[in-house]
Design a protein around this motif. Structure first.
Motif, PDB file in Angstrom:
ATOM      1  N   CYS A   1       0.847  -1.200   0.000  1.00 40.87           N
ATOM      2  CA  CYS A   1       0.000   0.000   0.000  1.00 40.87           C
ATOM      3  C   CYS A   1       0.879   1.246   0.000  1.00 40.87           C
ATOM      4  N   SER A   2       0.233   2.392  -0.004  1.00 42.14           N
ATOM      5  CA  SER A   2       0.964   3.657  -0.108  1.00 42.14           C
ATOM      6  C   SER A   2       1.631   4.072   1.207  1.00 42.14           C
ATOM      7  N   SER A   3       1.245   3.473   2.324  1.00 39.25           N
ATOM      8  CA  SER A   3       1.889   3.767   3.614  1.00 39.25           C
ATOM      9  C   SER A   3       1.528   2.677   4.617  1.00 39.25           C
ATOM     10  N   GLY A   4       2.204   2.700   5.752  1.00 38.67           N
ATOM     11  CA  GLY A   4       1.851   1.763   6.812  1.00 38.67           C
ATOM     12  C   GLY A   4       0.480   2.091   7.382  1.00 38.67           C
ATOM     13  N   THR A   5       0.169   3.380   7.456  1.00 39.09           N
ATOM     14  CA  THR A   5      -1.143   3.796   7.952  1.00 39.09           C
ATOM     15  C   THR A   5      -2.238   3.297   7.010  1.00 39.09           C
ATOM     16  N   ALA A   6      -1.986   3.433   5.702  1.00 39.02           N
ATOM     17  CA  ALA A   6      -2.942   2.927   4.698  1.00 39.02           C
ATOM     18  C   ALA A   6      -3.082   1.409   4.824  1.00 39.02           C
TER      19      ALA A   6
ATOM     20  N   PHE B   1       6.910   0.959   5.408  1.00 39.03           N
ATOM     21  CA  PHE B   1       8.187   1.155   4.715  1.00 39.03           C
ATOM     22  C   PHE B   1       8.404   2.653   4.489  1.00 39.03           C
ATOM     23  N   ASP B   2       8.067   3.449   5.504  1.00 43.67           N
ATOM     24  CA  ASP B   2       8.282   4.891   5.371  1.00 43.67           C
ATOM     25  C   ASP B   2       9.778   5.194   5.473  1.00 43.67           C
ATOM     26  N   ALA B   3      10.114   6.459   5.418  1.00 36.54           N
ATOM     27  CA  ALA B   3      11.510   6.853   5.208  1.00 36.54           C
ATOM     28  C   ALA B   3      12.465   6.426   6.324  1.00 36.54           C
ATOM     29  N   VAL B   4      11.946   6.141   7.524  1.00 38.65           N
ATOM     30  CA  VAL B   4      12.842   5.816   8.640  1.00 38.65           C
ATOM     31  C   VAL B   4      12.698   4.380   9.151  1.00 38.65           C
ATOM     32  N   LYS B   5      12.000   3.544   8.418  1.00 40.28           N
ATOM     33  CA  LYS B   5      11.808   2.177   8.888  1.00 40.28           C
ATOM     34  C   LYS B   5      12.956   1.250   8.437  1.00 40.28           C
TER      35      LYS B   5
ATOM     36  N   GLU C   1       7.805   6.083   0.848  1.00 40.57           N
ATOM     37  CA  GLU C   1       6.542   5.880   1.558  1.00 40.57           C
ATOM     38  C   GLU C   1       5.989   4.548   1.101  1.00 40.57           C
ATOM     39  N   GLY C   2       5.478   3.766   2.030  1.00 39.10           N
ATOM     40  CA  GLY C   2       4.877   2.491   1.654  1.00 39.10           C
ATOM     41  C   GLY C   2       4.507   1.694   2.883  1.00 39.10           C
ATOM     42  N   GLY C   3       3.705   0.666   2.685  1.00 38.22           N
ATOM     43  CA  GLY C   3       3.317  -0.222   3.773  1.00 38.22           C
ATOM     44  C   GLY C   3       2.744  -1.486   3.170  1.00 38.22           C
ATOM     45  N   ALA C   4       2.514  -2.492   3.986  1.00 34.36           N
ATOM     46  CA  ALA C   4       1.956  -3.739   3.445  1.00 34.36           C
ATOM     47  C   ALA C   4       1.107  -4.446   4.478  1.00 34.36           C
TER      48      ALA C   4
ATOM     49  N   ILE D   1       0.352   1.861  -4.095  1.00 39.37           N
ATOM     50  CA  ILE D   1       1.758   2.248  -4.123  1.00 39.37           C
ATOM     51  C   ILE D   1       2.109   2.529  -5.590  1.00 39.37           C
ATOM     52  N   SER D   2       3.073   3.420  -5.813  1.00 35.14           N
ATOM     53  CA  SER D   2       3.536   3.609  -7.191  1.00 35.14           C
ATOM     54  C   SER D   2       4.699   2.663  -7.455  1.00 35.14           C
ATOM     55  N   GLU D   3       4.954   2.383  -8.711  1.00 38.05           N
ATOM     56  CA  GLU D   3       6.061   1.490  -9.072  1.00 38.05           C
ATOM     57  C   GLU D   3       7.407   2.070  -8.651  1.00 38.05           C
TER      58      GLU D   3
END
Ligand SMILES: *Cc1c(COP(=O)(O)O)cnc(C)c1O
Length: 396
Positions: A58-63, A182-186, A192-195, A237-239
């Protein structure tokens, strides 16, 4: 937990693959994308690593948390038990779902205490969301037993604990679904990203549908031919982000090895310092080692230790005073409870959070400091750090 420290040619190569085709979307454009499916490849790799049957990026961990809540059927006025030590995203996602965050006590694992869940259980409780804070595990087997016994959904917020395991099983795999950031500090970053990961085919199907406007992704190359079995939103998420993350995810073993080594050196040096105890780890071998968390005997001593450490160039977060990670400072939640911009069904239906008392969590957090473990430390850096820690923590 900083994957960004290992950013380099491999990330650039994956991104260049995407830029060379110009196909920035994870779906469709099959003819133009020259075989590059970075989001899909990321998801397969995450399944291989965690042993989960399915994953959706996804687009973020929150998403990802919001998507998982939707897929688990958590919604209007359901109560969801969360810990008071987490990042605000956990309760934000519960509120976004139209559900009510209820705070349980934590213990010296810095995570939800399974023995205190009964105290906040009500007929409205639908789910428990333990947060595996600072790279390591809650007492997840006992939390799972509590959920099973009471017919509750277990949804793990493993946003800070990619690669950590309990008795050999990856965090995120114990309940109906697990979430990563998977944000900038993880530990691993997409920018930015999450799953969401899950073994449940239905939960997975709702996840990929919900995060893409309800598309069932069964229409073939023509997205317009997809059907929409559910309402959704856009958490895609974008490619480009997926490409960065793919290169990072392939470095996870390397990241964990360095973190564990660096943490071990510091922990060993602190072991015999008077008055220092460590966060309880239910399975030390499964710690991803992003942080070294330790306790002083009293709040006063913890505050003094934090000052001394900072003065010796070893700053350590004192979470008890932290605006973003501990309940005590979430004035915005306490003041806004029940007011806009909450989902309409929550207005007037949230508890008065100013009256929530968490004495056991306060008692732990008052005494706790954490040191972030960096990947870039050299051996001389580590030696300097050990000397600074000894100086700062002796005679506290
Ligand atoms: C980072 C984090 C999140 C949210 O992730 P984002 O990708 O920043 O949206 C959720 N929960 C915890 C515990 C986190 O640390």
């Amino acid at each position: 937990m900083p994957g960004f420290e290992l950013f380099g040619d491999k990330e650039r190569k994956e991104v260049t693959d995407v830029l060379s085709t110009g196909v920035l979307m994870r779906y469709g454009f099959d003819g133009a994308r020259n075989g590059h499916y970075k989001a899909l490849e990321f998801e397969k790799t995450l399944c291989d690593i965690t042993g989960s049957a399915h994953s959706h990026l996804c687009s973020s961990g929150t998403a990802a948390l919001s998507t998982a809540m939707a897929a688990c059927g958590i919604g209007s006025k359901d109560e969801v038990i969360v810990p008071p030590f987490t990042f605000v995203a956990t309760f934000e996602a519960v509120l976004q779902a139209g559900a009510v965050p209820v705070f349980g006590e934590i213990d010296d694992t810095l995570c939800l205490n399974p023995d205190r869940l009964d105290a906040v259980l009500t007929p409205k409780t639908k789910a428990v969301v333990p947060v595996h804070m600072c790279g390591a595990m809650a007492r997840i087997d006992e939390i799972k037993k509590f959920c099973d016994r009471n017919g509750l959904i277990l949804l793990e917020d493993a946003c800070q604990s990619l690669g950590a395991t309990f008795q050999g099983k990856h965090l995120g795999c114990f309940g109906k679904a697990g979430c990563f950031s998977f944000d900038a500090v993880k530990t691993v970053t997409c920018g930015e990203g999450g799953a969401v990961i899950t073994d449940d085919q239905t939960v997975y199907d709702i996840c990929h549908q919900y995060a893409d406007h309800g598309h069932d992704h069964l229409g073939g190359p023509d997205r317009g031919a997809d059907d929409h079995p559910i309402l959704g939103t856009n958490y895609r998420i974008s490619e480009l982000n997926a490409a960065v993350g793919l290169a990072q995810l392939r470095k996870l073993d390397q990241i964990l090895t360095i973190q564990r080594r660096n943490k071990q050196i510091l922990k060993h040096a602190m072991k015999n310092l008077p008055g220092i105890t460590f966060r309880h780890l239910p399975d030390p071998s499964g710690d991803s080692a992003t942080f070294l968390s330790f306790m002083l005997p009293t709040e006063d001593k913890a505050r003094r230790a934090a000052e001394n450490l900072a003065a010796n160039n070893v700053p350590c977060p004192y979470w008890y005073d932290n605006n973003w990670h501990y309940f005590k400072k979430w004035h915005h939640l306490k003041q806004m409870a029940g007011a806009a911009p909450m989902p309409a069904q929550l207005c007037g239906n949230l508890p008065d959070y100013t009256r929530v008392n968490l004495p056991e969590s306060d008692a732990v957090m008052k005494r706790t400091l954490s040191m972030q473990i960096m990947l870039s430390w050299t051996d001389p850096d580590l030696e300097k750090r050990v000397a600074a820690i000894e100086k700062a923590l002796t005679n506290i």
